[in-house]
Design an enzyme around this catalytic site. Structure first.
Site: not given
Ligand code: GLN
Length: 481
Positions: A77, A152, A176
C-alpha cells in the site's frame, strides 16, 4: 502460476522448479495488463522488481540460505515508506516524494527475500472506504468493474483478488484492510495494535493505525504476518516480543459469540442466511455458540469520526510545503504560502477531516467532543474485555452491504462512514480482527465475515479463521483476465 499460494511460489523457487525472474516476469506481465483495467498501482517499480528477483536468484546460485518469503511478489500500500521508490499516500501532496529510508515492515520483508511488487492505490491518506478519494483515480472491483473495491487499501485488495500478486500489505485505522477484503472476496487481517511496527507508515490516526497482511488464504496471511510482526525500538507503541504463528489442525472447541448485527444496521439477507448455516455447523462440531447484543456498537462510528480526524488534523500538520511534499508556486506572504500549499495539496475528504479534527480539539469544544469520545472508547474497551472473559470470538458481518456502485456514496460522506460500523471497534479497542470471504450475495458480489478476538490472541484468531476457511470453502474467482 497465478493460482498458486504465496507459500507454494516460495517452495517452487527454493526447490528450483521456478527461477525468481520467471515468477516476477509472469506477474509483471499480468500486472500491467490488469492494471489498465483496474488501476491497482500508483507506482510499479518494474526495473527494481527485476533487480530484486535477480538478487534472489544469485543467492540460489551461490547456495546461500533463502528467507521465508523468497521470491514472492508482495503488493505494498502506498502509505508504507519504501526507500528510493515513490511513496505518495494517494495524495497530490506527496506526488513526487521519494523516501530516503524504508519502513520497518519493508526491511523485514527484504530480509526474508520477499519482492516489493509495486505501490498500490489507496484513498488519500487512507481516509475513505471506496478508493474514490485517491488523487490517482479510483480502483475498480475485479468482481464487477462498475463497483468500488472498498478502501482505503483498495489497490492491495483488488490486486490480490485479481491475482496480480498473491499477498499484499494494507493498513487499517477503522477497517481499511478488512472492508476492501470483504468487497473483493479475499482475506484481510488487522493484527493487535502494536504487534506490527508503524515506523514508516504515514500516520493517519496513530492510536488506531495498524499495518496488516491481505491474501487469498489464512496460511499465506500467517506467513506474511510472521515476517512483519515483532518489537521495533523505533515505534514507541510497539509491543514487546515477536510472535510466530503456525497454522495447525486443532480439535480445540471454542466459545463463539454471534452478534445480533441486524439490531445495529440493515444487513444483507444472504449474509444472514450463510451465517445461520455456519452457526449450526459449528454447533454440531461441538463449539459453544451464543448470541449477543451489544447496543453500544451503535456509537462507534460517532466516536471514531471524532477521534480519527482529531489525530489526523495533528498528524497532517507536518505537510506544510517546507519540509517535504507539494509547495505552491505563487504567494505573497507566509500565511498565504501555507494556505495555498495545503489548500491545493490536499483533496476534499482530507480537508474535511482536518477541519472536523481541528474543531473537535479546539479549546472551546475539546471536552464536549474529543474528551467525551475518549471516555466512551475506554468504556468500550472495558466492555469488550468483560466479553472476552466469557467468549473466544465475536462474529459479525464485515460490512452491512456488499460492494456498491462507483459514485453511489461519494456525495454522502455520512452514508459512507456508516459502512465501517462493524470494523471500527477492533481499532478502538486494539484487538486483532480478520475478514474472510463467506459467499456471494444475490448480485454475485463477495461477502465477508468478521471475526474479532481479545488483544494478543492473534495466533488463536488465525487458527480459527483457518478452520472457518475450510468449512466455508469459498470459490470466488473474479472473471477478469
Ligand atoms: N473508512 C475509514 C475512514 O475513512 C477507515 C479508514 C482506514 O481504516 N484507514 O476513516
Amino acid at each position: 502460476m497465478k493460482n498458486l499460494k504465496a507459500i507454494e511460489i516460495r517452495d517452487k523457487i527454493i526447490n528450483g522448479e521456478y527461477k525468481t525472474i520467471e515468477v516476477v516476469e509472469y506477474f509483471l506481465k499480468r500486472a500491467k495488463k490488469i492494471n489498465e483495467k483496474l488501476n491497482i498501482f500508483i507506482t510499479l517499480n518494474e526495473e527494481e522488481i527485476i533487480e530484486q528477483a535477480k538478487r534472489v536468484d544469485r543467492k540460489i546460485e551461490k547456495n546461500e540460505k533463502l528467507g521465508k518469503l523468497a521470491g514472492i511478489p508482495i503488493g505494498i500500500k502506498d502509505n508504507i515508506i519504501t526507500k528510493d521508490i515513490r511513496t505518495t499516500c494517494g495524495s497530490k501532496m506527496l506526488e513526487n516524494y521519494i523516501p530516503p529510508y524504508n519502513a520497518t515492515v519493508i526491511n523485514r520483508i527484504k530480509e526474508e527475500d520477499g519482492i516489493i511488487f509495486g505501490k498500490t492505490n489507496m484513498d488519500e491518506f487512507a481516509m475513505g472506504s471506496s478508493n474514490e478519494h485517491s488523487y490517482f483515480g479510483f480502483v475498480k472491483n475485479p468482481h464487477d468493474m462498475e463497483r468500488v473495491p472498498g478502501g482505503s487499501s483498495g489497490g492491495s485488495a483488488a490486486g490480490v483478488s485479481a491475482k496480480v500478486f498473491p499477498i499484499a500489505l494494507g493498513s487499517d485505522t477503522g477497517g481499511s484492510i478488512r472492508q476492501p477484503a470483504a468487497f473483493c472476496g479475499i482475506t484481510g487481517f488487522k493484527p493487535t495494535y502494536g504487534r506490527v511496527s508503524r515506523f514508516g507508515l504515514i500516520a493517519f490516526a496513530s492510536s488506531m493505525d495498524q499495518i496488516g497482511p491481505m491474501g487469498r488464504n489464512v496460511e499465506d496471511i500467517a506467513l506474511l504476518y510472521n515476517t512483519i510482526n515483532g518489537h521495533d525500538k523505533r515505534d514507541s507503541t510497539s509491543l514487546e516480543g515477536r510472535e510466530y504463528v503456525t497454522i495447525k489442525e486443532t480439535k480445540e472447541k471454542y466459545k463463539i459469540a454471534f452478534l445480533n448485527s441486524s439490531k445495529i444496521a440493515t444487513v444483507n439477507e444472504e449474509y444472514l442466511k450463510r451465517e445461520e448455516e455456519l452457526k449450526k455447523f459449528l454447533e454440531k462440531e461441538g463449539h459453544n455458540i451464543i448470541d449477543v447484543e451489544i447496543p453500544e456498537l451503535e456509537y462507534v462510528v460517532a466516536i471514531y469520526y471524532i477521534l480519527a480526524p482529531s489525530e489526523a488534523s495533528s498528524n497532517l500538520s507536518r505537510f506544510d510545503g517546507v519540509r517535504y511534499g507539494y509547495r505552491t508556486e505563487k504567494y505573497s506572504s507566509m500565511e498565504e504560502f501555507y494556505k495555498k500549499t495545503r489548500g491545493e495539496g490536499f483533496g476534499e475528504e482530507v480537508k474535511r477531516r482536518i477541519m472536523i479534527g481541528t474543531f473537535c480539539l479546539s479549546a472551546g469544544y475539546y471536552d464536549a467532543y474529543y474528551n467525551k469520545a475518549l471516555k466512551i472508547r475506554h468504556f468500550l474497551k472495558k466492555k469488550f474485555s468483560e466479553l472476552f472473559k466469557g467468549v473466544d470470538f465475536l462474529i459479525n458481518p464485515t460490512t452491512p452491504t456488499t460492494a456498491y456502485k462507483i459514485g453511489e456514496k461519494i456525495s454522502n460522506p455520512l452514508d459512507m462512514y456508516l459502512s465501517d460500523i462493524f470494523t471500527i471497534t477492533a481499532n478502538l479497542i486494539g484487538s486483532p480482527a480478520i475478514s474472510i470471504p463467506i459467499g456471494f450475495d444475490e448480485k454475485n458480489l463477495p461477502m465477508g465475515m468478521h471475526i474479532l478476538a481479545d488483544e494478543k490472541k492473534d495466533a488463536m484468531l488465525l487458527n480459527f479463521a483457518d478452520i472457518l476457511e475450510k468449512i466455508v470453502d469459498f470459490k470466488g474467482e473474479p472473471k477478469i483476465e
